[in-house]
Scaffold this motif. Structure first.
Motif, PDB file in Angstrom:
ATOM      1  N   MET A   1       0.856  -1.144  -0.154  1.00  0.00           N
ATOM      2  CA  MET A   1       0.061  -0.011   0.030  1.00  0.00           C
ATOM      3  C   MET A   1       0.662   1.292  -0.177  1.00  0.00           C
ATOM      4  N   GLN A   2       1.855   1.475   0.783  1.00  0.00           N
ATOM      5  CA  GLN A   2       2.849   2.334   0.945  1.00  0.00           C
ATOM      6  C   GLN A   2       3.513   2.624  -0.250  1.00  0.00           C
ATOM      7  N   ALA A   3       3.760   1.356  -0.901  1.00  0.00           N
ATOM      8  CA  ALA A   3       4.616   1.517  -1.988  1.00  0.00           C
ATOM      9  C   ALA A   3       3.859   2.194  -3.464  1.00  0.00           C
ATOM     10  N   ALA A   4       2.587   1.612  -3.358  1.00  0.00           N
ATOM     11  CA  ALA A   4       1.603   2.413  -4.599  1.00  0.00           C
ATOM     12  C   ALA A   4       1.579   3.960  -4.098  1.00  0.00           C
TER      13      ALA A   4
ATOM     14  N   PHE B   1     -14.032  -3.996  -9.820  1.00  0.00           N
ATOM     15  CA  PHE B   1     -14.195  -4.515  -8.480  1.00  0.00           C
ATOM     16  C   PHE B   1     -14.050  -3.406  -7.442  1.00  0.00           C
ATOM     17  N   ILE B   2     -14.441  -2.075  -8.034  1.00  0.00           N
ATOM     18  CA  ILE B   2     -14.323  -1.134  -6.841  1.00  0.00           C
ATOM     19  C   ILE B   2     -15.545  -0.102  -7.132  1.00  0.00           C
TER      20      ILE B   2
ATOM     21  N   LYS C   1      -8.061  -0.622   1.936  1.00  0.00           N
ATOM     22  CA  LYS C   1      -8.603  -1.420   2.716  1.00  0.00           C
ATOM     23  C   LYS C   1      -9.893  -1.420   3.428  1.00  0.00           C
ATOM     24  N   LYS C   2      -9.959  -0.372   4.180  1.00  0.00           N
ATOM     25  CA  LYS C   2     -11.200   0.016   5.083  1.00  0.00           C
ATOM     26  C   LYS C   2     -12.125   0.503   4.052  1.00  0.00           C
ATOM     27  N   ASP C   3     -12.088   1.540   2.996  1.00  0.00           N
ATOM     28  CA  ASP C   3     -13.154   2.003   2.298  1.00  0.00           C
ATOM     29  C   ASP C   3     -13.386   1.442   1.099  1.00  0.00           C
ATOM     30  N   LEU C   4     -12.293   1.100   0.344  1.00  0.00           N
ATOM     31  CA  LEU C   4     -12.600   0.334  -0.875  1.00  0.00           C
ATOM     32  C   LEU C   4     -12.830  -1.062  -0.862  1.00  0.00           C
ATOM     33  N   GLN C   5     -12.485  -1.648   0.390  1.00  0.00           N
ATOM     34  CA  GLN C   5     -12.542  -3.135   0.357  1.00  0.00           C
ATOM     35  C   GLN C   5     -11.589  -3.916  -0.352  1.00  0.00           C
ATOM     36  N   LEU C   6     -10.415  -3.604  -0.856  1.00  0.00           N
ATOM     37  CA  LEU C   6      -9.670  -4.240  -1.810  1.00  0.00           C
ATOM     38  C   LEU C   6      -8.506  -5.269  -0.907  1.00  0.00           C
ATOM     39  N   ASP C   7      -8.435  -6.338  -1.335  1.00  0.00           N
ATOM     40  CA  ASP C   7      -7.602  -7.378  -0.713  1.00  0.00           C
ATOM     41  C   ASP C   7      -6.218  -7.254  -1.476  1.00  0.00           C
ATOM     42  N   MET C   8      -5.307  -8.167  -1.480  1.00  0.00           N
ATOM     43  CA  MET C   8      -3.926  -8.190  -1.683  1.00  0.00           C
ATOM     44  C   MET C   8      -3.829  -8.250  -3.273  1.00  0.00           C
ATOM     45  N   MET C   9      -4.808  -9.012  -3.814  1.00  0.00           N
ATOM     46  CA  MET C   9      -4.763  -9.426  -5.033  1.00  0.00           C
ATOM     47  C   MET C   9      -5.433  -8.032  -5.878  1.00  0.00           C
ATOM     48  N   ASP C  10      -6.301  -7.343  -5.290  1.00  0.00           N
ATOM     49  CA  ASP C  10      -6.967  -6.137  -5.862  1.00  0.00           C
ATOM     50  C   ASP C  10      -5.892  -5.288  -5.901  1.00  0.00           C
ATOM     51  N   ASN C  11      -5.037  -5.032  -4.837  1.00  0.00           N
ATOM     52  CA  ASN C  11      -3.915  -4.114  -4.657  1.00  0.00           C
ATOM     53  C   ASN C  11      -2.960  -4.345  -5.816  1.00  0.00           C
TER      54      ASN C  11
ATOM     55  N   ALA D   1      -0.605  -2.757 -11.103  1.00  0.00           N
ATOM     56  CA  ALA D   1      -0.275  -3.171 -12.674  1.00  0.00           C
ATOM     57  C   ALA D   1      -1.096  -1.770 -13.317  1.00  0.00           C
ATOM     58  N   ALA D   2      -2.171  -1.662 -13.005  1.00  0.00           N
ATOM     59  CA  ALA D   2      -2.874  -0.483 -14.049  1.00  0.00           C
ATOM     60  C   ALA D   2      -2.340   0.721 -13.849  1.00  0.00           C
ATOM     61  N   THR D   3      -1.837   1.149 -12.486  1.00  0.00           N
ATOM     62  CA  THR D   3      -1.080   2.288 -12.466  1.00  0.00           C
ATOM     63  C   THR D   3       0.250   2.357 -13.108  1.00  0.00           C
ATOM     64  N   GLU D   4       0.905   1.269 -13.144  1.00  0.00           N
ATOM     65  CA  GLU D   4       2.053   1.375 -13.991  1.00  0.00           C
ATOM     66  C   GLU D   4       1.914   1.466 -15.406  1.00  0.00           C
ATOM     67  N   LYS D   5       0.812   0.671 -15.840  1.00  0.00           N
ATOM     68  CA  LYS D   5       0.427   0.922 -17.403  1.00  0.00           C
ATOM     69  C   LYS D   5      -0.229   2.470 -17.841  1.00  0.00           C
ATOM     70  N   GLU D   6      -0.977   2.930 -16.723  1.00  0.00           N
ATOM     71  CA  GLU D   6      -1.441   4.235 -16.918  1.00  0.00           C
ATOM     72  C   GLU D   6      -0.309   5.434 -17.193  1.00  0.00           C
ATOM     73  N   PHE D   7       0.435   5.143 -16.204  1.00  0.00           N
ATOM     74  CA  PHE D   7       1.771   6.185 -15.977  1.00  0.00           C
ATOM     75  C   PHE D   7       3.016   6.040 -16.716  1.00  0.00           C
ATOM     76  N   ALA D   8       3.006   4.651 -17.369  1.00  0.00           N
ATOM     77  CA  ALA D   8       4.250   4.101 -17.862  1.00  0.00           C
ATOM     78  C   ALA D   8       5.650   4.245 -17.172  1.00  0.00           C
ATOM     79  N   ILE D   9       5.358   3.785 -15.862  1.00  0.00           N
ATOM     80  CA  ILE D   9       6.399   3.623 -14.964  1.00  0.00           C
ATOM     81  C   ILE D   9       6.362   2.119 -14.496  1.00  0.00           C
ATOM     82  N   GLU D  10       7.583   1.851 -13.693  1.00  0.00           N
ATOM     83  CA  GLU D  10       7.657   0.640 -13.052  1.00  0.00           C
ATOM     84  C   GLU D  10       7.751   0.856 -11.518  1.00  0.00           C
ATOM     85  N   ILE D  11       6.917   0.343 -10.871  1.00  0.00           N
ATOM     86  CA  ILE D  11       6.798   0.303  -9.435  1.00  0.00           C
ATOM     87  C   ILE D  11       7.758  -0.739  -8.792  1.00  0.00           C
TER      88      ILE D  11
END
Length: 102
Positions: free
Chosen positions: A1-4, A60-61, A73-83, A88-98
């Motif tokens: 989460m912090q990494a994102a 899924f959100i 986790k609390k508000d969007l109810q995302l699990d580890m797989m959702d994260n 991955a979608a963020t990497e694609k959207e911004f053309a970066i590597e996390i």
């Protein structure tokens, strides 16, 4: 989460990421390099809008729960797989590597 969160904050510094070498653990590191000029920075509001749009468009959100103050986790109810899918979608959207080690 912090990494994102950290990676999203890094987006303000470069439209095209600069990967300079590897860290001692062998992970590729995102670097704010001299190659980036202020004219290539993303504005904070642009990054925020794109991230909120990305989250809202995820199947899924619940779009009604997406906000700048929402907790994955609390508000969007995302699990580890959702994260992982969001990262991955963020990497694609911004053309970066996390980096995996964060």
């Amino acid at each position: 989460m912090q990494a994102a969160r950290n990676s999203i904050l890094c987006l303000r510094y470069s439209r095209s990421p600069a990967f300079l070498g590897t860290t001692p653990s062998g992970l590729r590191a995102f670097a704010r390099s001299a190659l980036c000029t202020p004219s290539t920075y993303l504005e904070k509001q642009e990054v925020t809008d794109r991230v909120l749009n990305l989250l809202s468009s995820s199947p899924f959100i619940d779009p009604a729960k997406v906000s700048t103050a929402a907790d994955f986790k609390k508000d969007l109810q995302l699990d580890m797989m959702d994260n992982v899918l969001i990262m991955a979608a963020t990497e694609k959207e911004f053309a970066i590597e996390i980096p995996n080690g964060c």
